[in-house]
Scaffold this motif. Sequence first.
Motif, PDB file in Angstrom:
ATOM      1  N   LYS A 254       0.764  -1.129  -0.020  1.00 19.54           N
ATOM      2  CA  LYS A 254      -0.140   0.080  -0.100  1.00 19.54           C
ATOM      3  C   LYS A 254       0.689   1.338   0.038  1.00 19.54           C
ATOM      4  N   GLU A 255       2.143   1.175   0.560  1.00 18.86           N
ATOM      5  CA  GLU A 255       2.922   2.374   0.611  1.00 18.86           C
ATOM      6  C   GLU A 255       3.308   2.944  -0.680  1.00 18.86           C
ATOM      7  N   GLU A 256       3.118   2.252  -1.551  1.00 14.66           N
ATOM      8  CA  GLU A 256       3.550   2.728  -3.144  1.00 14.66           C
ATOM      9  C   GLU A 256       2.357   3.273  -3.694  1.00 14.66           C
ATOM     10  N   LEU A 257       1.150   3.287  -3.190  1.00 13.25           N
ATOM     11  CA  LEU A 257      -0.061   3.891  -3.825  1.00 13.25           C
ATOM     12  C   LEU A 257       0.078   5.704  -3.550  1.00 13.25           C
ATOM     13  N   MET A 258      -0.080   6.423  -4.749  1.00 14.17           N
ATOM     14  CA  MET A 258      -0.035   7.760  -4.500  1.00 14.17           C
ATOM     15  C   MET A 258      -1.137   8.233  -5.291  1.00 14.17           C
ATOM     16  N   PRO A 259      -1.264   9.754  -4.947  1.00 12.74           N
ATOM     17  CA  PRO A 259      -2.518  10.275  -5.245  1.00 12.74           C
ATOM     18  C   PRO A 259      -3.081  10.118  -6.757  1.00 12.74           C
ATOM     19  N   TRP A 260      -2.304   9.909  -7.574  1.00 14.41           N
ATOM     20  CA  TRP A 260      -2.772   9.829  -9.004  1.00 14.41           C
ATOM     21  C   TRP A 260      -3.262   8.329  -9.241  1.00 14.41           C
ATOM     22  N   ASN A 261      -3.105   7.662  -8.257  1.00 14.94           N
ATOM     23  CA  ASN A 261      -3.686   6.097  -8.348  1.00 14.94           C
ATOM     24  C   ASN A 261      -5.072   6.143  -7.980  1.00 14.94           C
ATOM     25  N   TYR A 262      -5.738   6.843  -7.775  1.00 15.80           N
ATOM     26  CA  TYR A 262      -7.177   6.886  -7.189  1.00 15.80           C
ATOM     27  C   TYR A 262      -8.355   7.275  -8.178  1.00 15.80           C
ATOM     28  N   GLN A 263      -7.881   7.264  -9.606  1.00 15.96           N
ATOM     29  CA  GLN A 263      -8.633   7.392 -10.776  1.00 15.96           C
ATOM     30  C   GLN A 263      -9.459   8.712 -11.132  1.00 15.96           C
ATOM     31  N   ARG A 462       1.350  12.397   0.521  1.00 18.34           N
ATOM     32  CA  ARG A 462       1.976  13.591  -0.133  1.00 18.34           C
ATOM     33  C   ARG A 462       2.993  13.014  -0.828  1.00 18.34           C
ATOM     34  N   PRO A 463       3.231  13.130  -2.168  1.00 18.05           N
ATOM     35  CA  PRO A 463       4.263  13.134  -3.213  1.00 18.05           C
ATOM     36  C   PRO A 463       5.259  13.661  -2.367  1.00 18.05           C
ATOM     37  N   GLU A 464       6.666  12.928  -2.168  1.00 16.95           N
ATOM     38  CA  GLU A 464       7.624  13.216  -1.438  1.00 16.95           C
ATOM     39  C   GLU A 464       8.230  14.675  -1.677  1.00 16.95           C
ATOM     40  N   GLY A 465       8.531  15.654  -0.797  1.00 15.85           N
ATOM     41  CA  GLY A 465       9.178  16.827  -1.184  1.00 15.85           C
ATOM     42  C   GLY A 465       8.068  17.772  -1.892  1.00 15.85           C
ATOM     43  N   ARG A 466       7.069  17.315  -2.234  1.00 16.58           N
ATOM     44  CA  ARG A 466       6.062  18.123  -3.205  1.00 16.58           C
ATOM     45  C   ARG A 466       6.022  19.816  -2.533  1.00 16.58           C
ATOM     46  N   ASN A 467       6.218  20.709  -3.337  1.00 21.70           N
ATOM     47  CA  ASN A 467       5.837  21.931  -2.897  1.00 21.70           C
ATOM     48  C   ASN A 467       5.312  22.828  -3.849  1.00 21.70           C
ATOM     49  N   GLU A 468       4.081  22.431  -4.330  1.00 20.11           N
ATOM     50  CA  GLU A 468       3.693  23.014  -5.456  1.00 20.11           C
ATOM     51  C   GLU A 468       2.077  23.728  -5.129  1.00 20.11           C
ATOM     52  N   PRO A 469       1.560  24.506  -6.044  1.00 17.10           N
ATOM     53  CA  PRO A 469       0.281  25.182  -5.698  1.00 17.10           C
ATOM     54  C   PRO A 469      -0.800  24.238  -6.156  1.00 17.10           C
ATOM     55  N   ASP A 470      -0.784  23.006  -5.530  1.00 18.79           N
ATOM     56  CA  ASP A 470      -1.687  22.038  -6.064  1.00 18.79           C
ATOM     57  C   ASP A 470      -3.132  22.444  -5.950  1.00 18.79           C
ATOM     58  N   TRP A 471      -3.211  23.171  -4.863  1.00 24.52           N
ATOM     59  CA  TRP A 471      -4.770  23.896  -4.519  1.00 24.52           C
ATOM     60  C   TRP A 471      -5.286  24.651  -5.585  1.00 24.52           C
ATOM     61  N   ALA A 472      -4.464  25.193  -6.374  1.00 29.02           N
ATOM     62  CA  ALA A 472      -5.026  26.235  -7.609  1.00 29.02           C
ATOM     63  C   ALA A 472      -5.227  25.395  -8.704  1.00 29.02           C
ATOM     64  N   THR A 473      -5.093  24.066  -8.754  1.00 28.29           N
ATOM     65  CA  THR A 473      -5.618  23.220  -9.777  1.00 28.29           C
ATOM     66  C   THR A 473      -7.109  22.990  -9.733  1.00 28.29           C
ATOM     67  N   LYS A 474      -7.676  23.328  -8.481  1.00 27.46           N
ATOM     68  CA  LYS A 474      -9.179  23.317  -8.359  1.00 27.46           C
ATOM     69  C   LYS A 474      -9.803  24.391  -8.615  1.00 27.46           C
ATOM     70  N   ILE A 475     -10.472  24.480  -9.675  1.00 28.46           N
ATOM     71  CA  ILE A 475     -11.012  25.697 -10.262  1.00 28.46           C
ATOM     72  C   ILE A 475     -12.063  26.380  -9.426  1.00 28.46           C
TER      73      ILE A 475
END
Length: 562
Positions: A254-263, A462-475
Amino acid sequence: MKSIRVLILMALTAGLLSGCNSKQAQMKKELVDFIKKHDSVLIPLSKEANLASWNAAISGSDSDYQKSQALQLKIVELFANKESLSKLEEIKVSGLINDTMLARQLDILYRQFLMAKADTMKLNAMVRLSTEIEKKYSNFRTTYKGKTLSDNEVENILRTSKNVNEQKEVWMEQKKIGNIVAEDIKKLVKMRNEVATQMGFRNYQEMSLILSEQDPKEITKIFDELDSLTTKSFADVKSNIDDYFVKYYGLKNKEELMPWNYQNRFFQQAPKIYDVDLDVYYKDKNLESLTAAYYAGIGLPIDAMLKNSDLYEKPGKNQHAFCTDIDNKGDVRVLCNIQPNSYWMNTMLHEFGHAVYDENIDTALPFIMREPAHTFTTEAIAMIFGRFSSNPQWLKDMVGISEEDKMKISENCFKTLRLEQLVFSRWAQVMYRFEKGMYADPDQDLNKLWWDLAEKYQLLKRPEGRNEPDWATKIHIALYPCYYHNYLLGELLASQLYYHIVGTIIKSDDYKFQSFAGKPEVGLYLKTMVFAPGNKYYWNDMIEKATGEKLTAKYYAKQFVE
Ligand SMILES: [Zn+2]
């Protein structure tokens, strides 16, 4: 014998009272006159604007859209009138309106006009910046393997791909929109806050809630209640999802599962982990007649509205679905693009849920009260009926599947619905708390806040070390601010009303296998207790009158958590 002092006092009070009475009569007259004048402009204008926007949605032509926009602007102008606001303020401050119907109208009008107080230059600047941001979202395309993908295509890859590297790459590429819009959004958030504080509110989020008649503390309390009710069940289903995906993608653990794997991009919808295909039941059915037959059976016939509606695909036509009340006097229409599948069955039942609400609001009410009690109360009605499209009992009663088929699909149908609700409710927590935090302190580390919340409420990694404005991708965060929580409140109320109808109106103790089909008492109840009053009462008072309780997360939890 009364002393002189008492006599003087009595005379004074009497004088005050009669002064008060005449002042009261004057304030009342001014309010009544105001409403009359306002109605004489608003009623024809809103009808014209609604018709124009309906025509534009069907034709898709530029000239129809221009006409519609011009009329919308006229409405905006009407409510931006500073003189109207100061008149209302004067009446309100006097505290002399004690007729309940008039006091309610004053309250509604005052909230509708309050934005007139804001600095027009600032408001215009905000509209311009929003439009810029909107353009950036619509022009953005994800680049993957030298091809450009629309958001629908991105969603499609995330949903159907079994290749985790492909999912990751597409997800990462799509997130690039974040950096393109993030600085603009922060600027817009600060502008919104400036307007709010200038008007005496703590920040924009609080102002939005208060102006839509929601107490920020009360809403947070409901979200907290729902959080504690769903934490454990969500952790359980999340663990099932993870088990399923480890096998599905052929991972080690399960540790390998990342946010992009949830369809999907945000894990906002339930991934498809239970095998049930409802489309087979609808592929040779007439969804329009099914909808008409169903609503007629519960005593809320929709034939007249069907005649004015536009339900099938046409070139240039809006591809989504909505319901509009043209004149708040019975001309209610639905736009759909029906295909014979379960998605459109859900949508038809949903949109005509809005429609029967609008159509049955008491037309004897003053014009500004002929609206649902709140946007989320009409959402709730739409959701109760929309949910039936995947309900095995409804499929049996309306579509005619056998008892055997009903039982065969029932477990996976209910499991799917439960999963959808749990996943959505945790995602809505992230949205609500992010916006609350962002407007309270827009200078904090928003990138971190977003992932802190996703970890806490959605149990995402959280993807390791990720520091991006991912909140801004939600319109929605940029363009439909502080509204998302209403979707969840709608779900809560849908469950509360559903439980009340099953237990009290049709008097059953089976809360699972219900369709309400052929039960006119259901329509009668909704018509009398929910629809007819319009927004005569504060929404939570309406809910209390209709169900015996204020809005609570209890029934949602009963239906989907326990
Ligand atoms: Zn809706």
